[in-house]
Write a protein that holds these residues in place. Structure first.
Motif, mmCIF file in Angstrom:
data_model
loop_
_atom_site.group_PDB
_atom_site.id
_atom_site.type_symbol
_atom_site.label_atom_id
_atom_site.label_comp_id
_atom_site.label_asym_id
_atom_site.label_seq_id
_atom_site.Cartn_x
_atom_site.Cartn_y
_atom_site.Cartn_z
ATOM 1 N N GLN A 19 -4.419 6.388 4.048
ATOM 2 C CA GLN A 19 -4.004 6.099 5.120
ATOM 3 C C GLN A 19 -5.137 5.433 6.066
ATOM 4 O O GLN A 19 -4.716 4.726 7.116
ATOM 5 N N GLN A 20 -6.200 5.350 5.757
ATOM 6 C CA GLN A 20 -7.080 4.863 6.349
ATOM 7 C C GLN A 20 -7.104 3.212 6.382
ATOM 8 O O GLN A 20 -7.225 2.420 7.391
ATOM 9 N N ALA A 21 -6.816 2.865 5.026
ATOM 10 C CA ALA A 21 -6.361 1.284 4.797
ATOM 11 C C ALA A 21 -5.211 0.826 5.675
ATOM 12 O O ALA A 21 -5.241 -0.187 6.132
ATOM 13 N N LEU A 22 -4.095 1.827 5.622
ATOM 14 C CA LEU A 22 -2.890 1.251 6.569
ATOM 15 C C LEU A 22 -3.150 1.321 7.970
ATOM 16 O O LEU A 22 -2.785 0.393 8.731
ATOM 17 N N THR A 23 -3.979 2.146 8.391
ATOM 18 C CA THR A 23 -4.298 2.239 9.891
ATOM 19 C C THR A 23 -5.119 0.923 10.399
ATOM 20 O O THR A 23 -5.002 0.430 11.329
ATOM 21 N N ALA A 24 -6.333 0.613 9.435
ATOM 22 C CA ALA A 24 -6.898 -0.529 9.594
ATOM 23 C C ALA A 24 -5.895 -1.765 9.481
ATOM 24 O O ALA A 24 -6.188 -2.679 10.594
ATOM 25 N N ALA A 25 -4.936 -1.841 8.674
ATOM 26 C CA ALA A 25 -4.303 -3.104 8.614
ATOM 27 C C ALA A 25 -3.383 -3.252 9.702
ATOM 28 O O ALA A 25 -3.113 -4.072 10.437
ATOM 29 N N ASN A 26 -2.784 -2.162 10.288
ATOM 30 C CA ASN A 26 -1.878 -1.984 11.415
ATOM 31 C C ASN A 26 -2.790 -2.322 12.648
ATOM 32 O O ASN A 26 -2.246 -3.228 13.622
ATOM 33 N N ASP A 27 -3.914 -1.861 12.648
ATOM 34 C CA ASP A 27 -4.890 -2.349 13.922
ATOM 35 C C ASP A 27 -5.333 -3.662 13.829
ATOM 36 O O ASP A 27 -5.345 -4.284 15.114
ATOM 37 N N ALA A 28 -5.418 -4.160 12.858
ATOM 38 C CA ALA A 28 -5.682 -5.754 12.725
ATOM 39 C C ALA A 28 -4.471 -6.523 12.858
ATOM 40 O O ALA A 28 -4.579 -7.453 13.680
#
Length: 92
Positions: A19-28
């Motif tokens: 979830q953290q990786a997905l959130t970081a990718a979405n934010d980027a």
């Protein structure tokens, strides 16, 4: 004797990391889209704050699905933000 290796992460840890990786990718991705559009700093700040508020509301709403007083409070927040149409569509 049972050997339990501690090298493997617990499922909840894997889910949290995913979830953290997905959130970081979405934010980027959002940052890249805003840069591509040439938005002003004020507009970018507004969109970041809006995204953060939506995340908080969604987290609270997911927690509220467990029922009780929190569900009523979250429903009221959605009603206040989005109007009476939210309550009707949510109950269908």
């Amino acid at each position: 004797m049972n050997d339990i290796t501690t090298d493997m992460p617990m499922p909840s840890e894997v889910t949290a990391k995913n979830q953290q990786a997905l959130t970081a990718a979405n934010d980027a991705n959002l940052e890249q889209k805003m840069a591509d559009l040439g938005l002003s700093n004020d507009t970018k700040r507004f969109l970041r704050n809006l995204r953060h508020a939506e995340k908080l509301l969604n987290d609270a709403f997911n927690t509220a699905r467990q029922g009780g007083e929190l569900e009523e409070r979250v429903s009221q927040v959605y009603h206040d933000l989005y109007g009476a149409g939210c309550a009707r569509s949510a109950s269908r």
